[in-house]
Design a protein around this motif. Structure first.
Motif, PDB file in Angstrom:
ATOM      1  N   THR A 230      -4.168  -8.271   1.082  1.00 49.85           N
ATOM      2  CA  THR A 230      -4.755  -9.271   1.947  1.00 49.85           C
ATOM      3  C   THR A 230      -4.143 -10.593   1.535  1.00 49.85           C
ATOM      4  N   SER A 231      -4.085 -11.526   2.454  1.00 43.04           N
ATOM      5  CA  SER A 231      -3.428 -12.767   2.054  1.00 43.04           C
ATOM      6  C   SER A 231      -4.425 -13.631   1.293  1.00 43.04           C
ATOM      7  N   ALA A 232      -3.908 -14.477   0.421  1.00 38.64           N
ATOM      8  CA  ALA A 232      -4.765 -15.280  -0.446  1.00 38.64           C
ATOM      9  C   ALA A 232      -5.657 -16.216   0.356  1.00 38.64           C
ATOM     10  N   SER A 233      -5.364 -16.386   1.652  1.00 36.90           N
ATOM     11  CA  SER A 233      -6.165 -17.303   2.464  1.00 36.90           C
ATOM     12  C   SER A 233      -7.108 -16.561   3.406  1.00 36.90           C
ATOM     13  N   SER A 234      -7.266 -15.261   3.217  1.00 41.68           N
ATOM     14  CA  SER A 234      -8.100 -14.518   4.162  1.00 41.68           C
ATOM     15  C   SER A 234      -9.582 -14.778   3.920  1.00 41.68           C
ATOM     16  N   ASP A 235     -10.350 -14.425   4.939  1.00 46.81           N
ATOM     17  CA  ASP A 235     -11.787 -14.602   4.941  1.00 46.81           C
ATOM     18  C   ASP A 235     -12.450 -13.865   3.767  1.00 46.81           C
ATOM     19  N   ILE A 236     -11.924 -12.696   3.456  1.00 51.30           N
ATOM     20  CA  ILE A 236     -12.543 -11.892   2.399  1.00 51.30           C
ATOM     21  C   ILE A 236     -12.306 -12.540   1.020  1.00 51.30           C
ATOM     22  N   VAL A 237     -11.162 -13.163   0.856  1.00 51.47           N
ATOM     23  CA  VAL A 237     -10.875 -13.879  -0.397  1.00 51.47           C
ATOM     24  C   VAL A 237     -11.831 -15.059  -0.528  1.00 51.47           C
ATOM     25  N   ASP A 238     -12.081 -15.698   0.606  1.00 58.20           N
ATOM     26  CA  ASP A 238     -13.049 -16.793   0.640  1.00 58.20           C
ATOM     27  C   ASP A 238     -14.443 -16.321   0.239  1.00 58.20           C
ATOM     28  N   LYS A 239     -14.803 -15.158   0.760  1.00 58.28           N
ATOM     29  CA  LYS A 239     -16.145 -14.631   0.476  1.00 58.28           C
ATOM     30  C   LYS A 239     -16.330 -14.309  -0.997  1.00 58.28           C
ATOM     31  N   ILE A 240     -15.247 -13.852  -1.634  1.00 60.74           N
ATOM     32  CA  ILE A 240     -15.409 -13.481  -3.031  1.00 60.74           C
ATOM     33  C   ILE A 240     -15.159 -14.669  -3.961  1.00 60.74           C
ATOM     34  N   ASN A 241     -14.206 -15.506  -3.614  1.00 62.48           N
ATOM     35  CA  ASN A 241     -13.834 -16.540  -4.592  1.00 62.48           C
ATOM     36  C   ASN A 241     -13.665 -17.941  -4.015  1.00 62.48           C
ATOM     37  N   GLY A 242     -14.040 -18.112  -2.751  1.00 61.50           N
ATOM     38  CA  GLY A 242     -13.970 -19.455  -2.168  1.00 61.50           C
ATOM     39  C   GLY A 242     -15.072 -20.345  -2.742  1.00 61.50           C
ATOM     40  N   ILE A 375     -10.967  -8.929  10.842  1.00 57.80           N
ATOM     41  CA  ILE A 375     -10.730  -7.630  10.189  1.00 57.80           C
ATOM     42  C   ILE A 375      -9.236  -7.443   9.895  1.00 57.80           C
ATOM     43  N   ILE A 376      -8.379  -7.716  10.869  1.00 60.23           N
ATOM     44  CA  ILE A 376      -6.951  -7.479  10.585  1.00 60.23           C
ATOM     45  C   ILE A 376      -6.329  -8.572   9.721  1.00 60.23           C
ATOM     46  N   LYS A 377      -6.989  -9.705   9.670  1.00 62.39           N
ATOM     47  CA  LYS A 377      -6.557 -10.709   8.688  1.00 62.39           C
ATOM     48  C   LYS A 377      -6.852 -10.200   7.279  1.00 62.39           C
ATOM     49  N   ASN A 378      -8.050  -9.680   7.117  1.00 62.96           N
ATOM     50  CA  ASN A 378      -8.420  -9.120   5.818  1.00 62.96           C
ATOM     51  C   ASN A 378      -7.471  -8.013   5.395  1.00 62.96           C
ATOM     52  N   LYS A 379      -6.982  -7.276   6.356  1.00 59.58           N
ATOM     53  CA  LYS A 379      -6.072  -6.173   6.037  1.00 59.58           C
ATOM     54  C   LYS A 379      -4.643  -6.646   5.788  1.00 59.58           C
ATOM     55  N   GLY A 380      -4.441  -7.942   5.818  1.00 60.69           N
ATOM     56  CA  GLY A 380      -3.119  -8.478   5.534  1.00 60.69           C
ATOM     57  C   GLY A 380      -2.111  -8.180   6.635  1.00 60.69           C
ATOM     58  N   ILE A 381      -2.592  -7.964   7.854  1.00 56.57           N
ATOM     59  CA  ILE A 381      -1.676  -7.655   8.954  1.00 56.57           C
ATOM     60  C   ILE A 381      -1.419  -8.907   9.781  1.00 56.57           C
ATOM     61  N   LEU A 382      -2.465  -9.696   9.926  1.00 58.85           N
ATOM     62  CA  LEU A 382      -2.377 -10.887  10.765  1.00 58.85           C
ATOM     63  C   LEU A 382      -2.404 -12.132   9.899  1.00 58.85           C
ATOM     64  N   SER A 383      -1.587 -13.110  10.239  1.00 58.70           N
ATOM     65  CA  SER A 383      -1.722 -14.371   9.533  1.00 58.70           C
ATOM     66  C   SER A 383      -1.898 -15.497  10.534  1.00 58.70           C
ATOM     67  N   HIS A 384      -2.247 -16.631  10.017  1.00 57.97           N
ATOM     68  CA  HIS A 384      -2.660 -17.730  10.858  1.00 57.97           C
ATOM     69  C   HIS A 384      -2.094 -18.996  10.244  1.00 57.97           C
ATOM     70  N   SER A 385      -1.136 -19.590  10.911  1.00 62.54           N
ATOM     71  CA  SER A 385      -0.674 -20.872  10.377  1.00 62.54           C
ATOM     72  C   SER A 385      -0.203 -21.766  11.512  1.00 62.54           C
ATOM     73  N   GLY A 386      -0.401 -23.037  11.356  1.00 63.90           N
ATOM     74  CA  GLY A 386      -0.067 -23.993  12.406  1.00 63.90           C
ATOM     75  C   GLY A 386      -0.733 -23.657  13.725  1.00 63.90           C
ATOM     76  N   LYS A 387      -2.003 -23.222  13.665  1.00 60.42           N
ATOM     77  CA  LYS A 387      -2.792 -22.897  14.850  1.00 60.42           C
ATOM     78  C   LYS A 387      -2.257 -21.703  15.645  1.00 60.42           C
ATOM     79  N   LYS A 388      -1.335 -20.962  15.034  1.00 63.67           N
ATOM     80  CA  LYS A 388      -0.838 -19.771  15.733  1.00 63.67           C
ATOM     81  C   LYS A 388      -1.166 -18.515  14.935  1.00 63.67           C
ATOM     82  N   TYR A 389      -1.404 -17.461  15.684  1.00 66.11           N
ATOM     83  CA  TYR A 389      -1.654 -16.164  15.055  1.00 66.11           C
ATOM     84  C   TYR A 389      -0.396 -15.312  15.156  1.00 66.11           C
ATOM     85  N   MET A 390      -0.040 -14.664  14.044  1.00 65.94           N
ATOM     86  CA  MET A 390       1.162 -13.848  14.089  1.00 65.94           C
ATOM     87  C   MET A 390       1.062 -12.630  13.183  1.00 65.94           C
ATOM     88  N   ILE A 391       1.970 -11.680  13.417  1.00 69.42           N
ATOM     89  CA  ILE A 391       2.028 -10.485  12.577  1.00 69.42           C
ATOM     90  C   ILE A 391       2.712 -10.856  11.265  1.00 69.42           C
TER      91      ILE A 391
END
Ligand SMILES: Nc1ncnc2c1ncn2[C@@H]1O[C@H](COP(=O)(O)OP(=O)(O)O)[C@@H](O)[C@H]1O
Ligand SMILES: [Mg+2]
Length: 412
Positions: A230-242, A375-391
């Protein structure tokens, strides 16, 4: 043709390459257990980058006075066909810790037997046989009061609905108790929870993380390593260590990176010396695999020692064998829901999209989209930067693009 492992090999040493710095760094965080200081860690990194192999190698290298346990949430998920509960995770944890005891501590056989007996009594498959009396007993147990613990720490803690207090209390106190029981023989317990992002699919991941936080707070000899693709900026990382997460930034975060260009080359030389590359072929190979050991291995397995690979031959082989090179994703794809796949294919089709464009591209509501994007952000499939969503992963993109072009549709 070389045969490199596509999973974690049983013979760790034969296939493991380098990672010296990562091992030294993580070991140094765990070493404090010898002084009664327990660090909690969060290890993230893209799928296929080598987190699991690294951590398994590291656990194997720890000295005898440190006990280790490892659980893989994706295995628990697989066995349960997607529906996971807190009890199941607790059971797996207990079994893994117990296994570790059995392997490493002959003189703790007594404690092992006690645990074995407890597991037997607690396992869901046995509740039927034991009858309703068993569950009634559970109901009478005094509940561990998270709310109270949270108030003491000055933080609001969400409710845990499930009736698994007895089990979780036992499991969470177990590793520290083992250390205390050992009379100085054991200095610490390291517990790895792999693919931890799947905890996000529990009804209340926050409560589950809080459980760990509240116990680790009082344990000086137990280190947990949560790790996942999962990426270090995902929602799940926030939930555990944000900041508002259970550990509130107290976990040491560590990212595992792909091999560099030099490491990739060193890896090929050491593990598959039969493969021959020209300089440009090597460069192209690195571009195709981006230093992900998962792709290096699966790509190498399609190659032959009889030819020399130049730039062109690498590209040609890559596209001819992409199904095999991207094999990691075939397995992941099979576990995704229809809505997750819809979002992914919309992004493959259109490239990076803003929220509103993504919403227009899929035919479900704003709320549903938000849920599945998470969910797919948590799975490290989707990322989000500069207001865009990408694989996130170039191989997933290449594989899906290829399937569409060849078959006219995306894999079901
Ligand atoms: N340091 C390494 N040396 C050799 N092979 C590796 C190394 N790290 C990972 N691999 C291989 O790469 C693949 C993916 O590794 P894995 O640890 O499962 O990745 P992750 O857990 O990050 O998804 C596996 O087949 C593994 O054998
Ligand atoms: Mg892994």
């Amino acid at each position: 043709m070389p045969i490199l492992p596509l999973g974690i090999p049983t013979d760790l040493d034969k296939y493991f390459y380098n990672r010296e710095k990562d091992i030294i760094t993580i070991k140094s965080f765990l070493n404090t257990l010898n002084y009664g200081v327990a660090n909690q860690m969060l290890v993230t990194g893209y799928r296929g980058v080598g987190k699991s192999f690294l951590l398994k190698k590291l656990l194997a290298e720890l000295p005898d006075n440190i006990l280790t346990a490892y659980i893989d949430m994706s295995k628990i998920f697989g066995i349960q066909k997607g529906k996971i509960t807190e009890e199941l995770i607790m059971n797996s944890l207990l079994e893994a810790m117990n296994e570790s005891l059995r392997e490493d501590m002959d003189d703790l056989t007594k404690s092992y037997d006690i645990v074995k007996d407890l597991i037997r009594k607690l396992q869901p498959s046995n509740t039927k046989r034991l009858g309703p009396q068993n569950s009634t007993n559970f109901g009478r147990q005094k509940k561990f009061d998270f709310k109270e613990a949270g108030t003491a720490m000055g933080i609001a803690i969400p409710d845990i609905k499930d009736n698994y207090e007895k089990l979780s209390k036992f499991v969470m106190e177990f590793p520290q108790r083992v250390v205390e029981l050992s009379n100085g023989e054991i200095s610490g317990f390291v517990i790895v929870i792999d693919e931890f992002q799947l905890i996000g699919e529990l009804d209340s991941p926050e409560a589950f993380f809080w459980l760990f936080r509240s116990y680790t707070q009082e344990q000086d000899n137990v280190s947990y390593i949560f790790t996942g693709s999962t990426s270090a900026s995902s929602d799940i990382v926030d939930k555990i260590n944000g900041i508002k997460g259970a550990f509130g930034g107290r976990m040491t975060q560590y990212t595992v990176d792909p091999f560099t260009r030099e490491e990739s080359e060193g890896y090929l030389k050491e593990k598959v010396s039969e493969l021959k590359f020209t300089e440009s072929g090597l460069e192209r190979f690195y571009k195709c695999t981006r230093g992900y050991p998962a792709y290096i291995n699966s790509f190498c397995n399609t190659m032959s020692g009889d030819v020399e690979y130049d730039d062109e031959l690498v590209i040609q082989t890559f596209y001819e064998k992409i199904e095999q090179v991207a094999i990691m994703w075939t397995a992941v794809w099979a576990t995704l829901s229809g809505k997750e796949k819809d979002i992914i294919t919309t992004l493959v089709e259109n490239g990076p999209l803003s929220w509103s464009d993504l919403l227009a591209g899929v035919d479900f509501s704003n709320k549903t989209l938000a849920k599945y994007v998470n969910i797919i952000k948590n799975k490290g499939i989707l990322s989000h930067s500069g207001k865009k969503y990408m694989i996130e992963d170039h191989m997933l993109l290449a594989w899906l693009g290829y399937k569409k072009e060849r078959d006219g549709f995306y894999p079901p």
